[in-house]
Design a protein around this motif. Structure first.
Motif, short mmCIF file in Angstrom:
data_model
loop_
_atom_site.label_atom_id
_atom_site.label_comp_id
_atom_site.label_asym_id
_atom_site.label_seq_id
_atom_site.Cartn_x
_atom_site.Cartn_y
_atom_site.Cartn_z
N SER A 109 0.87 -1.18 0.00
CA SER A 109 0.00 0.00 0.00
C SER A 109 0.90 1.22 0.00
N LEU A 110 0.28 2.37 -0.20
CA LEU A 110 1.02 3.63 -0.13
C LEU A 110 0.93 4.13 1.31
N LEU A 111 1.83 3.63 2.14
CA LEU A 111 1.82 4.00 3.55
C LEU A 111 1.91 5.52 3.71
N PRO A 112 1.26 6.09 4.72
CA PRO A 112 0.67 5.42 5.90
C PRO A 112 -0.73 4.84 5.69
N ALA A 113 -1.24 4.89 4.45
CA ALA A 113 -2.56 4.31 4.19
C ALA A 113 -2.48 2.78 4.27
N TYR A 114 -3.44 2.20 4.94
CA TYR A 114 -3.66 0.76 4.97
C TYR A 114 -2.48 -0.09 5.45
N PRO A 115 -2.03 0.14 6.66
CA PRO A 115 -1.10 -0.82 7.26
C PRO A 115 -1.84 -2.13 7.52
N GLY A 124 -0.63 0.72 -4.49
CA GLY A 124 0.80 0.73 -4.71
C GLY A 124 1.56 0.01 -3.64
N CYS A 125 2.84 0.34 -3.52
CA CYS A 125 3.69 -0.35 -2.55
C CYS A 125 4.67 0.64 -1.95
N SER A 126 5.15 0.29 -0.76
CA SER A 126 6.08 1.14 -0.01
C SER A 126 7.19 0.29 0.58
N VAL A 127 8.40 0.76 0.51
CA VAL A 127 9.52 0.15 1.23
C VAL A 127 9.79 1.03 2.45
N HIS A 128 9.87 0.38 3.61
CA HIS A 128 10.04 1.14 4.84
C HIS A 128 10.98 0.43 5.80
N LEU A 129 11.52 1.19 6.73
CA LEU A 129 12.32 0.60 7.80
C LEU A 129 11.39 -0.09 8.79
N VAL A 130 11.85 -1.16 9.37
CA VAL A 130 11.05 -1.91 10.34
C VAL A 130 11.30 -1.36 11.74
N THR A 131 10.20 -1.09 12.44
CA THR A 131 10.25 -0.62 13.82
C THR A 131 9.34 -1.50 14.67
N SER A 133 5.07 1.03 10.35
CA SER A 133 5.10 2.46 10.73
C SER A 133 6.48 3.08 10.66
N GLY A 134 7.47 2.34 10.18
CA GLY A 134 8.81 2.89 10.09
C GLY A 134 8.94 3.89 8.95
N GLU A 135 10.07 4.58 8.91
CA GLU A 135 10.32 5.58 7.88
C GLU A 135 10.13 4.99 6.48
N VAL A 136 9.35 5.66 5.66
CA VAL A 136 9.14 5.22 4.28
C VAL A 136 10.32 5.67 3.43
N LEU A 137 10.96 4.72 2.77
CA LEU A 137 12.15 5.00 1.98
C LEU A 137 11.84 5.18 0.50
N GLY A 138 10.70 4.64 0.05
CA GLY A 138 10.34 4.76 -1.36
C GLY A 138 8.96 4.19 -1.59
N GLN A 139 8.27 4.72 -2.60
CA GLN A 139 6.93 4.26 -2.94
C GLN A 139 6.76 4.24 -4.45
N LEU A 140 5.81 3.43 -4.90
CA LEU A 140 5.46 3.36 -6.31
C LEU A 140 3.95 3.17 -6.41
N ALA A 141 3.28 4.10 -7.10
CA ALA A 141 1.82 4.05 -7.21
C ALA A 141 1.40 3.17 -8.39
N VAL A 142 0.25 2.51 -8.23
CA VAL A 142 -0.35 1.68 -9.27
C VAL A 142 -1.81 2.10 -9.40
N ALA A 143 -2.22 2.49 -10.61
CA ALA A 143 -3.58 2.98 -10.82
C ALA A 143 -4.62 1.90 -10.55
N ILE A 144 -5.75 2.34 -9.99
CA ILE A 144 -6.89 1.45 -9.75
C ILE A 144 -7.96 1.79 -10.78
N SER A 145 -8.37 0.79 -11.56
CA SER A 145 -9.42 1.00 -12.55
C SER A 145 -10.79 0.66 -11.94
#
Length: 324
Positions: free
Chosen positions: A117-123, A140-147, A152-164
């Motif tokens: 998901s595109l954090l912080p949406a939908y953990p 989409g998707c998010s790469v984040h540090l694990v806490t 809820s860790g720092e988001v390092l990168g995201q990539l959006a994917v369109a919803i039809s």
């Protein structure tokens, strides 16, 4: 440090299933110039398909079923396996276990996860169905540090994917999985490269220098520097990004004089040097772009150097604080 001299970061990948993200990370690691290598693929499921894929590619593997073990025991065994493999980082790639706070603390800042998901949406779970139900235009998707806190860790990168409009959770999940395979290797490569990047190193030094009392940043001879505030304030540190023909990124700080400068360099000549144009004044250069940099040492020398130029009214307050 030139790219050809930088050691590649060693990564342990934790998996529980098919290992498609692990495969994406592995094959990306074999491209020219990629700054990491896979040191181990480890799983809590000895029957995970990812282990067969990894073994077929010649990678070391480790498997330990979690049933019959406490979470802490299992986490400790997995962490030990990663350490024995020489891993610098751990990457979770479909690892279906929540890690204990003790494990996270042991590997603080060195565990990455990918979340659909595109954090912080939908953990948590059911991310695609929740995004569709909410009427979102993109998942989409998010790469984040694990806490300690889930997703809820720092988001390092995201990539959006369109919803039809006709999307199902399954259809969206399939496209997001493709996006994950593109995002994860890129973000991991960027993250493990940070200790050698001038922009990241400068930001880290700046935050520590500016935390000292009455400090301002000012450029000096083309390099960032830090001085006591005011017209008469003296410089106590400089950031050297291969300046004056240097071969490293370095922090320049003051010693007490020539004798201490000589002793410090002799004691640690691989990490400390006499900087051109500054060495005659008792300054030293601390190499920053190297493996295992001790940031506590950096903080120590920044404070030492600041104290050397600080007026008595400031250093006296610090002396009093240190007595407590």
């Amino acid at each position: 440090m030139p790219d050809r001299l930088r050691p590649r970061a060693r990564v342990a990948v934790f998996v529980s299933g098919a290992g498609t993200n692990m495969a994406a990370l592995l094959y990306a690691s074999r491209l020219p110039g990629v700054p990491y290598e896979i040191a181990l693929v480890a799983s809590n499921d000895p029957g995970a398909d990812a282990l067969d894929l990894a073994a077929g590619e010649g990678l070391p593997t480790f498997a330990l079923a979690h049933r019959g073990m406490t979470r802490a025991e299992h986490d400790r065994a997995m962490g030990d396996a990663a350490k024995e493999a020489g891993a610098d980082y751990i990457v979770l790639a479909g690892y279906m276990r929540i890690l204990t706070p003790e494990f996270v603390a042991r590997w603080q800042g060195r565990v990455l996860n990918i979340h659909p998901s595109l954090l912080p949406a939908y953990p948590g779970l059911d991310t695609h169905a929740r995004a569709i139900a909410a009427g979102d235009r993109a998942g989409g998707c998010s790469v984040h540090l694990v806490t300690d806190e889930l997703d809820s860790g720092e988001v390092l990168g995201q990539l959006a994917v369109a919803i039809s409009p006709e999307d199902t959770a399954e259809a969206l999940a399939a496209r997001v999985k493709l996006a994950e395979h593109q995002l994860y290797p890129r973000v991991l490569a960027d993250y493990v490269s940070r200790p050698y990047r001038a922009d990241w190193l400068l930001a880290e030094v700046r935050s520590r220098a500016m935390a000292l009392d009455e400090v301002e940043e000012k450029e000096s001879h083309g390099a960032p520097g830090w001085k006591l505030a005011g017209k008469s304030g003296k410089f106590f540190a400089y950031f050297s990004d291969f300046h004056h023909g240097g071969s490293n990124i370095a922090l320049l700080v003051k010693t007490s004089g020539a004798d201490e400068q000589e002793a410090v360099i002799a004691r640690d000549s691989d990490r400390v040097f006499s900087p051109p144009y500054y060495g005659s004044g008792g300054w030293i250069g601390i190499v920053l772009d190297r493996p295992g940099l001790d940031w506590e040492q950096v903080e120590y020398w920044l404070a030492r150097s600041w104290r050397a130029v600080a007026p008595r009214r400031l250093s006296r307050l610090l002396d009093a604080a240190e007595e407590f």
